[in-house]
Design an enzyme around this catalytic site. Structure first.
Site, PDB file in Angstrom:
ATOM      1  N   THR A   1     -26.128  -7.604   0.133  1.00  0.00           N
ATOM      2  CA  THR A   1     -24.868  -6.959  -0.092  1.00  0.00           C
ATOM      3  C   THR A   1     -24.022  -7.498  -1.056  1.00  0.00           C
ATOM      4  OG1 THR A   1     -23.789  -8.993   1.198  1.00  0.00           O
ATOM      5  CG2 THR A   1     -24.720  -6.725   2.359  1.00  0.00           C
TER       6      THR A   1
ATOM      7  N   ASP B   1     -30.080 -18.389  -6.008  1.00  0.00           N
ATOM      8  CA  ASP B   1     -30.337 -17.610  -4.667  1.00  0.00           C
ATOM      9  C   ASP B   1     -31.831 -16.772  -4.687  1.00  0.00           C
ATOM     10  OD1 ASP B   1     -30.043 -17.205  -2.088  1.00  0.00           O
ATOM     11  OD2 ASP B   1     -27.999 -16.248  -2.140  1.00  0.00           O
TER      12      ASP B   1
ATOM     13  N   ASP C   1     -26.454 -21.821   0.213  1.00  0.00           N
ATOM     14  CA  ASP C   1     -26.536 -22.017   1.613  1.00  0.00           C
ATOM     15  C   ASP C   1     -27.534 -23.301   1.628  1.00  0.00           C
ATOM     16  OD1 ASP C   1     -29.222 -20.938   1.546  1.00  0.00           O
ATOM     17  OD2 ASP C   1     -28.340 -18.919   1.859  1.00  0.00           O
TER      18      ASP C   1
ATOM     19  N   ARG D   1     -22.456 -16.994   8.754  1.00  0.00           N
ATOM     20  CA  ARG D   1     -22.471 -15.275   8.828  1.00  0.00           C
ATOM     21  C   ARG D   1     -21.834 -15.077  10.128  1.00  0.00           C
ATOM     22  NH1 ARG D   1     -24.431 -12.736   4.526  1.00  0.00           N
ATOM     23  NH2 ARG D   1     -26.294 -13.474   3.544  1.00  0.00           N
TER      24      ARG D   1
ATOM     25  N   HIS E   1     -38.485 -15.105   0.850  1.00  0.00           N
ATOM     26  CA  HIS E   1     -37.020 -15.584   1.485  1.00  0.00           C
ATOM     27  C   HIS E   1     -37.384 -17.095   2.217  1.00  0.00           C
ATOM     28  CE1 HIS E   1     -33.269 -15.788   3.219  1.00  0.00           C
ATOM     29  NE2 HIS E   1     -33.586 -15.642   4.369  1.00  0.00           N
TER      30      HIS E   1
ATOM     31  N   GLY F   1     -43.458  15.064   6.993  1.00  0.00           N
ATOM     32  CA  GLY F   1     -42.980  13.387   6.576  1.00  0.00           C
ATOM     33  C   GLY F   1     -44.010  12.372   6.857  1.00  0.00           C
TER      34      GLY F   1
ATOM     35  N   LYS G   1     -22.439 -22.113   4.226  1.00  0.00           N
ATOM     36  CA  LYS G   1     -22.227 -20.734   4.444  1.00  0.00           C
ATOM     37  C   LYS G   1     -22.458 -20.491   5.821  1.00  0.00           C
ATOM     38  CE  LYS G   1     -25.196 -17.294   3.422  1.00  0.00           C
ATOM     39  NZ  LYS G   1     -26.003 -16.424   2.614  1.00  0.00           N
TER      40      LYS G   1
HETATM   41  C1  R5P Z   1     -29.839 -15.933   2.582  1.00  0.00           C
HETATM   42  O1  R5P Z   1     -30.066 -16.698   3.258  1.00  0.00           O
HETATM   43  C2  R5P Z   1     -30.219 -15.559   1.164  1.00  0.00           C
HETATM   44  O2  R5P Z   1     -30.727 -16.829   0.451  1.00  0.00           O
HETATM   45  C3  R5P Z   1     -29.247 -14.857   0.486  1.00  0.00           C
HETATM   46  O3  R5P Z   1     -27.991 -15.830   0.162  1.00  0.00           O
HETATM   47  C4  R5P Z   1     -28.707 -13.623   1.010  1.00  0.00           C
HETATM   48  O4  R5P Z   1     -29.790 -13.066   1.461  1.00  0.00           O
HETATM   49  C5  R5P Z   1     -27.807 -12.890   0.350  1.00  0.00           C
HETATM   50  O5  R5P Z   1     -27.139 -11.782   1.117  1.00  0.00           O
HETATM   51  P1  R5P Z   1     -25.991 -11.142   0.635  1.00  0.00           P
HETATM   52  O6  R5P Z   1     -26.083 -10.832  -0.724  1.00  0.00           O
HETATM   53  O7  R5P Z   1     -25.961  -9.963   1.611  1.00  0.00           O
HETATM   54  O8  R5P Z   1     -24.699 -11.918   0.844  1.00  0.00           O
END
Ligand code: R5P
Length: 319
Positions: A231, A226, A177, A202, A138, A46, A200
């Site tokens: 997801t 973005d 966001d 979470r 990011h 592995g 937004k």
């Molecule tokens: C968040 O801070 C990022 O900029 C994206 O909005 C986020 O990573 C998107 O994630 P998901 O598609 O899981 O909502």
């Protein structure tokens, strides 16, 4: 675009791990060179097995490897490739990481959590990379996690050019966001549009909930901007919310198509007219079913690699 070989460029070599060989090949083609030969495999136990199969002594070497899923496997391949090239006496090794994984773990949000993005930066440093070439981190602060020079490309100009050509009626750019306002603002300046901002939250990891929106979207074409689609929850929820507030059509632009879990079907089932992303991460054939368009970043990376190799400024690529 394409380059004629010169004596100096003969010393440029590009190697790739398994994360995105198609992109590596495309970049190499733009540069009129062959991908470097290397075994990047796995031992029966592995463990990752690397063997560089050509001479790199004195070369300016670039290793292409986004740290997308399988993220740990891809990260180890990158680190071992860098180590092998260093030990084989490459003059300079640049880690080309079009998508930088673990970037969302760039700070502690609660106690007893790691700052994984920092540890990954340390690993790349310690493995022996001389520079990092990456795209749309990011958080821009991650650049400071490195003690080596970082060239940070943006996909915004490529994505904006595509949107401009669509000639969408009354466009408004939407940040999904608060953290993305700067990115959305520079996008809207490129296409000449209004700006709206979503608040937004979470409630739990990987679940996006739209709280509020600032800005006028009624009767307009909304373009959500973005850095990544993970997801797909953020884009799908934002698109629903924009439609509910009167947006005529909703598009999305995001640099990195992570598409974790059921993201593709979440996007397919959302009101998004089209989702535009890039090939920093290899994408699956199912993308066309979900109205996802892929724009290649290969010409931009090829240009950046050539400029780094020739010690030329990269500023022109950032405008
Ligand atoms: C968040 O801070 C990022 O900029 C994206 O909005 C986020 O990573 C998107 O994630 P998901 O598609 O899981 O909502």
């Amino acid at each position: 675009m394409g380059y004629a070989k010169t004596a100096m460029e003969g010393r440029l070599q590009i190697f790739s791990g398994n994360a995105n060989r198609v992109l590596a090949q495309e970049i190499a083609s733009y540069l009129n060179i062959n991908l470097g030969r290397a075994v990047v495999g796995t031992f029966k136990n592995g463990e990752t097995r690397i063997k560089v199969e050509e001479n790199v002594r004195g070369s300016d070497v670039f290793v292409l490897q986004p740290t997308c899923t399988p993220v740990n496997q891809n990260l180890m391949e990158l680190l071992f490739l860098i180590d092998a090239l260093r030990r084989a006496s490459a003059a300079r090794v640049t880690a080309v990481v079009p998508y930088y994984g673990y970037a969302k773990q760039e700070k502690k949000t609660t106690g007893r959590e790691p700052i994984s993005a920092k540890l990954v930066a340390n690993l790349i440093d310690v493995a022996g990379a001389d520079r990092l070439l990456t795209m749309d981190l990011h958080s821009p602060a991650i650049e400071g996690f490195f003690d080596i020079p970082v060239d940070h490309l943006q996909a915004g100009p490529l994505l904006a050019e595509y949107i401009r050509e669509l000639n969408l009626p009354d466009p408004v750019v939407v940040s999904p966001d608060a953290g993305g306002v700067g990115r959305a603002n520079s996008f809207r300046e490129r296409i000449g549009a209004g700006l709206a901002i979503i608040a937004k939250q979470r409630p739990q990891p990987d679940v996006a909930e739209i709280l509020e929106m600032v800005g006028e979207v009624d009767g307009k074409t909304a373009i959500i901007v973005d850095d990544m689609i993970s997801t797909g929850g953020t884009l799908a929820e934002a698109a629903k919310s924009l439609r509910a507030r009167g947006a005529l059509g909703v598009y999305a632009c995001a640099t990195h198509g992570v598409f974790a879990g059921d993201a593709i079907s979440i996007i397919a089932d959302s009101p998004l007219v089209e989702t535009i992303t890039t090939n920093t991460i290899p994408l699956t054939a199912k993308c066309s079913d979900a109205r996802i368009r892929i724009i290649s970043v290969a010409p931009l990376f090829a240009e950046a690699i050539m400029r780094i190799h020739k010690d030329l400024s990269l500023s022109a690529l950032f405008t």
